[in-house]
Write a protein that holds these residues in place. Structure first.
Motif, PDB file in Angstrom:
ATOM      1  N   ALA A  40       0.834  -1.211   0.000  1.00 30.80           N
ATOM      2  CA  ALA A  40       0.000   0.000   0.000  1.00 30.80           C
ATOM      3  C   ALA A  40       0.868   1.260   0.000  1.00 30.80           C
ATOM      4  N   LEU A  41       1.956   1.234   0.744  1.00 30.67           N
ATOM      5  CA  LEU A  41       2.854   2.387   0.781  1.00 30.67           C
ATOM      6  C   LEU A  41       3.499   2.604  -0.578  1.00 30.67           C
ATOM      7  N   ALA A  42       3.950   1.538  -1.216  1.00 32.59           N
ATOM      8  CA  ALA A  42       4.562   1.654  -2.539  1.00 32.59           C
ATOM      9  C   ALA A  42       3.568   2.217  -3.549  1.00 32.59           C
ATOM     10  N   LYS A  43       2.323   1.742  -3.488  1.00 35.54           N
ATOM     11  CA  LYS A  43       1.289   2.238  -4.402  1.00 35.54           C
ATOM     12  C   LYS A  43       1.016   3.723  -4.155  1.00 35.54           C
ATOM     13  N   LEU A  44       0.906   4.098  -2.891  1.00 36.05           N
ATOM     14  CA  LEU A  44       0.664   5.494  -2.549  1.00 36.05           C
ATOM     15  C   LEU A  44       1.805   6.385  -3.022  1.00 36.05           C
ATOM     16  N   MET A  45       3.026   5.967  -2.777  1.00 34.88           N
ATOM     17  CA  MET A  45       4.184   6.780  -3.171  1.00 34.88           C
ATOM     18  C   MET A  45       4.287   6.894  -4.694  1.00 34.88           C
ATOM     19  N   GLU A  46       3.828   5.878  -5.402  1.00 32.12           N
ATOM     20  CA  GLU A  46       3.831   5.919  -6.864  1.00 32.12           C
ATOM     21  C   GLU A  46       2.785   6.907  -7.379  1.00 32.12           C
ATOM     22  N   GLU A  47       1.623   6.916  -6.728  1.00 29.91           N
ATOM     23  CA  GLU A  47       0.528   7.791  -7.140  1.00 29.91           C
ATOM     24  C   GLU A  47       0.740   9.241  -6.725  1.00 29.91           C
ATOM     25  N   ARG A  48       1.412   9.435  -5.596  1.00 26.79           N
ATOM     26  CA  ARG A  48       1.555  10.787  -5.045  1.00 26.79           C
ATOM     27  C   ARG A  48       3.028  11.145  -4.856  1.00 26.79           C
ATOM     28  N   GLU A  49       3.672  11.547  -5.927  1.00 29.83           N
ATOM     29  CA  GLU A  49       5.086  11.892  -5.857  1.00 29.83           C
ATOM     30  C   GLU A  49       5.344  13.117  -4.968  1.00 29.83           C
ATOM     31  N   ASP A  50       4.302  13.928  -4.744  1.00 31.27           N
ATOM     32  CA  ASP A  50       4.453  15.091  -3.883  1.00 31.27           C
ATOM     33  C   ASP A  50       4.691  14.706  -2.418  1.00 31.27           C
ATOM     34  N   LEU A  51       4.441  13.448  -2.072  1.00 32.86           N
ATOM     35  CA  LEU A  51       4.655  12.997  -0.697  1.00 32.86           C
ATOM     36  C   LEU A  51       6.128  12.697  -0.398  1.00 32.86           C
ATOM     37  N   ARG A  52       6.935  12.523  -1.429  1.00 31.88           N
ATOM     38  CA  ARG A  52       8.363  12.234  -1.222  1.00 31.88           C
ATOM     39  C   ARG A  52       9.000  13.331  -0.390  1.00 31.88           C
ATOM     40  N   GLY A  53       9.735  12.911   0.595  1.00 33.79           N
ATOM     41  CA  GLY A  53      10.436  13.875   1.439  1.00 33.79           C
ATOM     42  C   GLY A  53       9.656  14.343   2.648  1.00 33.79           C
ATOM     43  N   THR A  54       8.393  13.943   2.768  1.00 34.38           N
ATOM     44  CA  THR A  54       7.605  14.399   3.917  1.00 34.38           C
ATOM     45  C   THR A  54       7.762  13.497   5.130  1.00 34.38           C
ATOM     46  N   TYR A  55       8.127  12.227   4.891  1.00 38.76           N
ATOM     47  CA  TYR A  55       8.296  11.279   5.993  1.00 38.76           C
ATOM     48  C   TYR A  55       9.440  10.351   5.617  1.00 38.76           C
ATOM     49  N   ALA A  56      10.557  10.510   6.290  1.00 43.16           N
ATOM     50  CA  ALA A  56      11.786   9.812   5.912  1.00 43.16           C
ATOM     51  C   ALA A  56      11.629   8.294   5.910  1.00 43.16           C
ATOM     52  N   PHE A  57      10.895   7.749   6.871  1.00 44.23           N
ATOM     53  CA  PHE A  57      10.740   6.300   6.925  1.00 44.23           C
ATOM     54  C   PHE A  57       9.972   5.780   5.716  1.00 44.23           C
ATOM     55  N   ALA A  58       8.950   6.519   5.283  1.00 39.98           N
ATOM     56  CA  ALA A  58       8.196   6.113   4.095  1.00 39.98           C
ATOM     57  C   ALA A  58       9.098   6.131   2.867  1.00 39.98           C
ATOM     58  N   ASP A  59       9.949   7.128   2.776  1.00 39.79           N
ATOM     59  CA  ASP A  59      10.908   7.188   1.661  1.00 39.79           C
ATOM     60  C   ASP A  59      11.849   5.991   1.700  1.00 39.79           C
ATOM     61  N   LEU A  60      12.315   5.654   2.875  1.00 39.60           N
ATOM     62  CA  LEU A  60      13.230   4.517   3.029  1.00 39.60           C
ATOM     63  C   LEU A  60      12.564   3.208   2.596  1.00 39.60           C
ATOM     64  N   VAL A  61      11.344   2.982   3.036  1.00 36.89           N
ATOM     65  CA  VAL A  61      10.622   1.761   2.662  1.00 36.89           C
ATOM     66  C   VAL A  61      10.380   1.734   1.158  1.00 36.89           C
ATOM     67  N   ASP A  62       9.957   2.859   0.604  1.00 34.02           N
ATOM     68  CA  ASP A  62       9.706   2.932  -0.834  1.00 34.02           C
ATOM     69  C   ASP A  62      10.976   2.644  -1.625  1.00 34.02           C
TER      70      ASP A  62
END
Length: 59
Positions: A30-52
């Protein structure tokens, strides 16, 4: 289970382990799908970036 046997305890631990594995995979997916759909989220939460990034490198 009032007095669980060793076999029952192992079965319960196996069940919990499988549940955790499935949950972790669903969240990562789900996180990978979200990060793919919403590139504007990159950089807002370091752990999410790391997982992605980890998911992208392991694919």
């Amino acid at each position: 289970m009032e007095n669980p046997t060793a076999t029952e305890l192992v079965e319960e631990l196996d069940r919990v382990t499988v549940q955790r594995f499935n949950l972790r995979n669903r969240h990562a997916s789900a996180l990978a799908k979200l990060m793919e759909e919403r590139e504007d989220l990159r950089g807002t939460y370091a752990f999410a970036d790391l997982v992605d990034d980890s998911l992208r490198w392991s694919a």
